[in-house]
Design a protein around this motif. Structure first.
Motif, mmCIF file in Angstrom:
data_model
loop_
_atom_site.group_PDB
_atom_site.id
_atom_site.type_symbol
_atom_site.label_atom_id
_atom_site.label_comp_id
_atom_site.label_asym_id
_atom_site.label_seq_id
_atom_site.Cartn_x
_atom_site.Cartn_y
_atom_site.Cartn_z
ATOM 1 N N ALA A 101 0.883 -1.192 0.006
ATOM 2 C CA ALA A 101 0.179 0.040 -0.065
ATOM 3 C C ALA A 101 0.852 1.333 0.069
ATOM 4 O O ALA A 101 0.619 2.302 -0.791
ATOM 5 N N ALA A 102 1.593 1.302 0.929
ATOM 6 C CA ALA A 102 2.408 2.425 1.033
ATOM 7 C C ALA A 102 3.802 2.772 0.283
ATOM 8 O O ALA A 102 4.125 3.929 -0.245
ATOM 9 N N PHE A 103 4.156 1.592 -0.194
ATOM 10 C CA PHE A 103 5.468 1.689 -1.000
ATOM 11 C C PHE A 103 5.332 1.057 -2.593
ATOM 12 O O PHE A 103 5.571 1.901 -3.653
ATOM 13 N N THR A 164 -4.803 2.377 7.356
ATOM 14 C CA THR A 164 -5.545 3.669 7.350
ATOM 15 C C THR A 164 -4.790 4.530 6.505
ATOM 16 O O THR A 164 -3.284 4.629 6.331
ATOM 17 N N LYS A 165 -5.563 5.601 6.021
ATOM 18 C CA LYS A 165 -5.003 6.452 4.850
ATOM 19 C C LYS A 165 -3.758 7.543 5.921
ATOM 20 O O LYS A 165 -2.453 7.811 5.126
ATOM 21 N N LYS A 166 -3.989 7.607 7.027
ATOM 22 C CA LYS A 166 -2.929 8.491 7.711
ATOM 23 C C LYS A 166 -1.607 7.654 7.883
ATOM 24 O O LYS A 166 -0.340 8.414 7.443
ATOM 25 N N GLY A 171 3.949 6.953 5.408
ATOM 26 C CA GLY A 171 5.057 6.068 5.056
ATOM 27 C C GLY A 171 5.265 6.471 3.626
ATOM 28 O O GLY A 171 6.536 6.592 3.362
ATOM 29 N N LEU A 172 4.620 6.633 2.748
ATOM 30 C CA LEU A 172 5.036 7.283 1.473
ATOM 31 C C LEU A 172 5.321 8.224 1.435
ATOM 32 O O LEU A 172 6.525 8.924 0.567
ATOM 33 N N THR A 173 4.995 9.261 2.045
ATOM 34 C CA THR A 173 5.549 10.648 2.109
ATOM 35 C C THR A 173 7.030 10.811 2.732
ATOM 36 O O THR A 173 7.853 11.528 2.364
ATOM 37 N N ILE A 174 7.403 9.777 3.656
ATOM 38 C CA ILE A 174 8.686 9.811 4.430
ATOM 39 C C ILE A 174 9.569 9.045 3.311
ATOM 40 O O ILE A 174 10.632 9.678 3.125
ATOM 41 N N ALA A 215 3.170 15.037 -5.033
ATOM 42 C CA ALA A 215 1.592 14.841 -5.044
ATOM 43 C C ALA A 215 1.146 13.913 -5.924
ATOM 44 O O ALA A 215 -0.078 13.360 -5.496
ATOM 45 N N PHE A 216 1.822 13.682 -7.000
ATOM 46 C CA PHE A 216 1.375 12.643 -8.015
ATOM 47 C C PHE A 216 1.490 11.121 -7.189
ATOM 48 O O PHE A 216 0.555 10.368 -7.270
ATOM 49 N N CYS A 217 2.459 10.894 -6.410
ATOM 50 C CA CYS A 217 2.687 9.917 -5.766
ATOM 51 C C CYS A 217 1.544 9.662 -4.624
ATOM 52 O O CYS A 217 0.862 8.575 -4.534
ATOM 53 N N LEU A 218 1.196 10.563 -4.029
ATOM 54 C CA LEU A 218 0.218 10.447 -3.109
ATOM 55 C C LEU A 218 -1.064 10.348 -3.814
ATOM 56 O O LEU A 218 -1.919 9.631 -2.966
ATOM 57 N N ILE A 219 -1.623 10.802 -5.003
ATOM 58 C CA ILE A 219 -2.494 10.676 -5.577
ATOM 59 C C ILE A 219 -2.713 9.100 -6.193
ATOM 60 O O ILE A 219 -3.579 8.361 -5.991
ATOM 61 N N LEU A 220 -1.363 8.447 -6.613
ATOM 62 C CA LEU A 220 -1.248 7.270 -6.665
ATOM 63 C C LEU A 220 -1.818 5.892 -5.614
ATOM 64 O O LEU A 220 -2.400 5.175 -5.749
ATOM 65 N N TYR A 221 -1.238 6.571 -4.501
ATOM 66 C CA TYR A 221 -1.597 5.779 -3.207
ATOM 67 C C TYR A 221 -3.225 5.682 -2.980
ATOM 68 O O TYR A 221 -3.689 4.799 -2.891
ATOM 69 N N LEU A 222 -3.800 7.062 -3.241
ATOM 70 C CA LEU A 222 -5.380 6.955 -3.092
ATOM 71 C C LEU A 222 -5.998 6.047 -4.316
ATOM 72 O O LEU A 222 -7.028 5.404 -3.931
ATOM 73 N N VAL A 223 -5.349 6.097 -5.388
ATOM 74 C CA VAL A 223 -5.847 5.211 -6.466
ATOM 75 C C VAL A 223 -5.780 3.817 -6.181
ATOM 76 O O VAL A 223 -6.688 3.104 -6.488
#
Length: 257
Positions: A101-103, A164-166, A171-174, A215-223
């Motif tokens: 999920a995160a990576f 959870t999204k949080k 994890g992805l942001t770090i 931002a694109f990476c975070l969007i891909l997480y939500l996708v």
């Protein structure tokens, strides 16, 4: 006669194990081959040949990530739990689910989508033709094509529970913040940016470019979260609190509407 659910699950488990084995072997070999055999002279291209070596590229980080992820999947296949909704998943299963999920999913999709999009516009910005003599065609496809194919196969064939999204987005942001900070270290030591387009940008444009990558990476997480919920969410909704009630003995039972 239709095959029993248990037999279908056994077949799917075997298919997933084969995919995990092929993924672990090919990505591990790609990392090994790229690190030990692909030697690009500095006069041909300095980036990737000097300071930081192959580790200057997010593509190489991702290849390592996929090799580790699919190895974790193999360990889970052998000693963990691959059932759709285990009541008490072992540690290796929880690591596998979080890594995906995160990576593994957002980074693989980011690398694949951005590489082939830019490649279609101007390949000189990502893989100049002069590198064809040093960087094999098949290695390029393992690192930029197969990563997308295998992570999508994993998404649709192997069940997981997203965090959870949080927790997932943290994890992805770090991870991405670490890599993007690394690009500044590379620039400080080489006076070159990993991405050539940044050499012609002013500082505000560079900051915006890097933030857009994040931002694109975070969007891909939500996708990924959305697709996973559509594909596997029914396995968890069956046991959600709103679909169950407690009986007189204090045990949860499925709620009948």
């Amino acid at each position: 006669m239709a095959p029993s659910p248990s037999r279908s699950r056994s077949v799917m488990t075997l298919v997933c194990a084969i995919i995990h084995l092929v993924g672990a072997v090919q990505f591990t070999f790609a990392v090994f081959y790229d690190w030990t055999r692909v030697k690009i002279p500095r006069e041909v291209q300095e980036m990737g040949s000097g300071f930081g070596g192959k580790l200057v590229y997010l593509t190489f980080w991702d290849a390592i990530l996929q090799a580790v992820y699919f190895t974790v999947c193999l360990i889970n296949d052998a000693a963990g739990d691959h059932s759709p909704n285990p009541p008490n998943p072992p540690l290796i299963r929880r690591i596998k689910d979080y890594m995906f999920a995160a990576f593994a999913f957002p980074i693989a999709m980011f690398v694949g989508v951005t590489f082939w999009s830019i490649m279609a516009i101007d390949r000189e910005l990502v893989l100049p033709k002069k590198l064809d003599a040093y960087f094999p065609f098949w290695l390029n496809h393992i690192m930029h094509t197969n990563i997308v194919i295998f992570i999508l196969l994993e998404m649709f064939l192997s069940c997981r529970k997203y965090p959870t999204k949080k927790k997932g987005l943290a994890g992805l942001t770090i991870f991405m913040a670490t890599y993007l900070s690394w690009t500044f270290v590379i620039y400080y030591n080489t006076n070159l940016w990993v991405y050539p387009v940044m050499n012609v940008m002013d500082w505000p444009s560079r900051i915006f470019f890097l933030l857009a990558m994040l931002a694109f990476c975070l969007i891909l997480y939500l996708v990924g979260d959305f697709i996973n919920n559509k594909r596997w969410g029914h396995n968890y909704s069956k046991l959600s609190p709103k679909n169950s009630v407690k009986n007189s003995n204090g045990k949860s039972t499925k709620k009948i509407n």
